[in-house]
Structures are given as C-alpha cells and as structure tokens.
Design a protein around this motif. Structure first.
Motif, PDB file in Angstrom:
ATOM      1  N   LYS A 125       0.834  -1.204   0.000  1.00 14.29           N
ATOM      2  CA  LYS A 125       0.000   0.000   0.000  1.00 14.29           C
ATOM      3  C   LYS A 125       0.870   1.256   0.000  1.00 14.29           C
ATOM      4  CE  LYS A 125      -2.856  -1.279   3.407  1.00 14.29           C
ATOM      5  NZ  LYS A 125      -4.019  -1.305   4.323  1.00 14.29           N
ATOM      6  N   LEU A 171       2.377   1.609  -3.501  1.00 13.20           N
ATOM      7  CA  LEU A 171       1.331   2.023  -4.449  1.00 13.20           C
ATOM      8  C   LEU A 171       1.038   3.514  -4.302  1.00 13.20           C
ATOM      9  CD1 LEU A 171      -1.219  -0.927  -4.190  1.00 13.20           C
ATOM     10  CD2 LEU A 171      -0.030  -0.210  -6.276  1.00 13.20           C
ATOM     11  N   PHE A 181      -6.642  -5.270  -8.880  1.00 12.93           N
ATOM     12  CA  PHE A 181      -6.032  -3.952  -9.007  1.00 12.93           C
ATOM     13  C   PHE A 181      -6.879  -3.019  -9.866  1.00 12.93           C
ATOM     14  CE2 PHE A 181      -2.056  -6.206  -7.771  1.00 12.93           C
ATOM     15  CZ  PHE A 181      -1.742  -5.415  -6.678  1.00 12.93           C
ATOM     16  N   TYR A 228      -5.902   0.814 -10.279  1.00 12.08           N
ATOM     17  CA  TYR A 228      -4.490   0.699 -10.632  1.00 12.08           C
ATOM     18  C   TYR A 228      -4.381  -0.075 -11.937  1.00 12.08           C
ATOM     19  CZ  TYR A 228      -3.326   2.488  -6.039  1.00 12.08           C
ATOM     20  OH  TYR A 228      -3.218   3.287  -4.935  1.00 12.08           O
ATOM     21  N   ALA A 262       0.669   1.815 -13.639  1.00 11.53           N
ATOM     22  CA  ALA A 262       0.870   2.005 -12.199  1.00 11.53           C
ATOM     23  C   ALA A 262       1.509   0.769 -11.576  1.00 11.53           C
ATOM     24  CB  ALA A 262      -0.458   2.309 -11.520  1.00 11.53           C
ATOM     25  N   LEU A 263       1.111  -0.415 -12.047  1.00  9.07           N
ATOM     26  CA  LEU A 263       1.685  -1.648 -11.507  1.00  9.07           C
ATOM     27  C   LEU A 263       3.127  -1.825 -11.962  1.00  9.07           C
ATOM     28  CD1 LEU A 263      -1.376  -4.024 -11.761  1.00  9.07           C
ATOM     29  CD2 LEU A 263      -0.488  -2.830  -9.756  1.00  9.07           C
ATOM     30  N   THR A 294       5.037   0.290  -9.703  1.00  8.04           N
ATOM     31  CA  THR A 294       5.064  -0.352  -8.389  1.00  8.04           C
ATOM     32  C   THR A 294       6.108  -1.460  -8.352  1.00  8.04           C
ATOM     33  OG1 THR A 294       2.750   0.203  -7.973  1.00  8.04           O
ATOM     34  CG2 THR A 294       3.668  -1.647  -6.718  1.00  8.04           C
ATOM     35  N   PRO A 302      -3.783  -7.570  -4.672  1.00  2.00           N
ATOM     36  CA  PRO A 302      -2.706  -7.294  -3.719  1.00  2.00           C
ATOM     37  C   PRO A 302      -2.166  -8.573  -3.058  1.00  2.00           C
ATOM     38  CG  PRO A 302      -4.369  -5.616  -3.527  1.00  2.00           C
ATOM     39  CD  PRO A 302      -4.926  -6.668  -4.459  1.00  2.00           C
TER      40      PRO A 302
END
Length: 91
Positions: free
Chosen positions: A12, A15, A36, A41, A45-46, A49, A72
């Motif tokens: 978290k 992210l 996600f 997301y 974005a992943l 991450t 997650p």
C-alpha cells in the motif's frame, strides 16, 4: 536487502508513493482479494510499483508478476516468493 517479509502495508505504501490513490478507493479496507483494476491501478501504475519494489528490496521480479498478480494478495505472495529465493541459506 530486506530480511522481513513483504506485507500488504508495504505494498500500500509503495502504491501510494508511485501512483497515488483514487479518491473513491479505500486502501485501508480489506483489499487483499480485490483486483487492481477495481482499485483503479492500471498496468502502468503496476509497472511503476514493481520497479519500486525491485529497487527497494534488491530483487528482480519476473514479467509474469505484472500479468498474473491481479490482486494485492497475489502481488505480496509473488514478492515474498522472490525474497525467499534470494535469501541466503543459514550457515
């Protein structure tokens, strides 16, 4: 390199640092099994991450993590599996 397991709290934090959060999404709720996409997301974005996780934890994640870790929980499990693979055996 990290010696403790990667947790949902770690995910978290990363992210939020990398992509922020949609104002309509409560990351403090029970999100372990929420996809996600439902958390707003997307793949970019992943990707960010995963890059942050790799740099912070000194590991390399397979490209399959991006396509297969849809929740997650799956991401945390994939990171911990990789951390386990890189942990030296006790002498």
């Amino acid at each position: 390199m990290a010696t403790q397991p990667f947790t949902i709290e770690d995910l978290k934090r990363i992210l939020l640092e990398g992509a922020g959060a949609d104002e309509n999404v409560d990351l403090d709720g029970d999100i372990l099994d929420t996809e996600f996409e439902e958390l707003s997301y997307e793949s970019l974005a992943l990707l960010e991450t995963c890059g942050r996780i790799e740099r912070e934890y000194g590991i390399s994640l397979d490209d399959s993590v991006l396509t297969e870790a849809k929740t997650p929980r799956a991401m945390v499990e994939a990171v911990n599996a990789r951390l386990d693979d890189t942990t030296p055996a006790a002498a």
